[in-house]
Motif scaffolding. Sequence first.
Motif, mmCIF file in Angstrom:
data_model
loop_
_atom_site.group_PDB
_atom_site.id
_atom_site.type_symbol
_atom_site.label_atom_id
_atom_site.label_comp_id
_atom_site.label_asym_id
_atom_site.label_seq_id
_atom_site.Cartn_x
_atom_site.Cartn_y
_atom_site.Cartn_z
ATOM 1 N N CYS A 128 0.831 -1.214 0.000
ATOM 2 C CA CYS A 128 0.000 0.000 0.000
ATOM 3 C C CYS A 128 0.857 1.253 0.000
ATOM 4 O O CYS A 128 0.579 2.217 -0.726
ATOM 5 N N HIS A 129 1.920 1.246 0.802
ATOM 6 C CA HIS A 129 2.809 2.412 0.846
ATOM 7 C C HIS A 129 3.496 2.615 -0.504
ATOM 8 O O HIS A 129 3.632 3.753 -0.972
ATOM 9 N N ALA A 130 3.952 1.526 -1.113
ATOM 10 C CA ALA A 130 4.662 1.620 -2.394
ATOM 11 C C ALA A 130 3.746 2.106 -3.518
ATOM 12 O O ALA A 130 4.171 2.836 -4.410
ATOM 13 N N ILE A 131 2.479 1.708 -3.464
ATOM 14 C CA ILE A 131 1.535 2.061 -4.532
ATOM 15 C C ILE A 131 0.931 3.445 -4.330
ATOM 16 O O ILE A 131 0.900 4.262 -5.249
ATOM 17 N N TYR A 132 0.460 3.716 -3.117
ATOM 18 C CA TYR A 132 -0.282 4.963 -2.881
ATOM 19 C C TYR A 132 0.551 6.061 -2.219
ATOM 20 O O TYR A 132 0.164 7.236 -2.265
ATOM 21 N N GLY A 133 1.656 5.690 -1.596
ATOM 22 C CA GLY A 133 2.423 6.659 -0.826
ATOM 23 C C GLY A 133 3.176 7.663 -1.679
ATOM 24 O O GLY A 133 3.319 7.508 -2.899
ATOM 25 N N HIS A 134 3.661 8.687 -1.008
ATOM 26 C CA HIS A 134 4.448 9.739 -1.656
ATOM 27 C C HIS A 134 5.719 9.965 -0.850
ATOM 28 O O HIS A 134 5.739 9.790 0.370
ATOM 29 N N GLN A 135 6.781 10.307 -1.564
ATOM 30 C CA GLN A 135 8.039 10.690 -0.927
ATOM 31 C C GLN A 135 8.536 9.599 0.046
ATOM 32 O O GLN A 135 8.764 8.477 -0.348
ATOM 33 N N VAL A 136 8.733 9.953 1.317
ATOM 34 C CA VAL A 136 9.327 9.012 2.272
ATOM 35 C C VAL A 136 8.467 7.769 2.447
ATOM 36 O O VAL A 136 8.987 6.642 2.525
ATOM 37 N N ILE A 137 7.159 7.943 2.512
ATOM 38 C CA ILE A 137 6.272 6.791 2.706
ATOM 39 C C ILE A 137 6.393 5.832 1.536
ATOM 40 O O ILE A 137 6.484 4.609 1.721
#
Length: 219
Positions: A116-125
């Motif tokens: 989820c972080h890799a797909i929807y996240g931005h920058q550091v996340i």
Amino acid sequence: QAVRCFNKGGSHDPRHLPGKAERTERENMNEPVFQDAGHALHVSYLIHSMPPRTVSPTAIVIDQLVKENHVWDELPAPKESRVNFSGLSPQEVRAQCAQVVSMVNHLPHQAERDACHAIYGHQVIKANGVRGMAAYCAPVLGCSDSMALYVAWHVFMRTHQRQGVTMQDIAKEFGVELRTVDHAARTVRKYGFAMHARAIDALTQRFTDGGLIYDAATV
């Protein structure tokens, strides 16, 4: 409990006959904030990435941003984005989105959270999610951790973002054949898709219970 469940005002005078605009506003306030789990994640991570002191964008702006910023080539582009912020203040919008991100962070499987972080996240996340998926897939790929990370970035970037991390770039960087990189990318993509699907299944019920999205059984 969803942050949305509170009194949003309105006249309580029994003699008051609401006009069409007011009836529409009340109907909107009774509808969920997001269309489905994927929509909730897309919007929430987008707002979560914005500086906390800035004014939260309007629903119209968010709908346009979601349309213009597709998150992953492996997922279908959203047919529509109709976020419903009726009755929510800018602070409450941020609180609602923070709740969604928190639910992701409490998923039981680390790889589901990383996907989820890799797909929807931005920058550091996003970077943390990509590193997590690289570490998760590395034993299966049978390559170095560094190459696994390059491949993961290739997979979770959009096509137009891959300058320097195309499959040809990775093959040259690590001295391997192009088909080796292609196989690794397919593997990371497969695991990313599977972990995302598992996360969506788990989050859909939680979001439905919290009133964040429509109950698919009643739509």
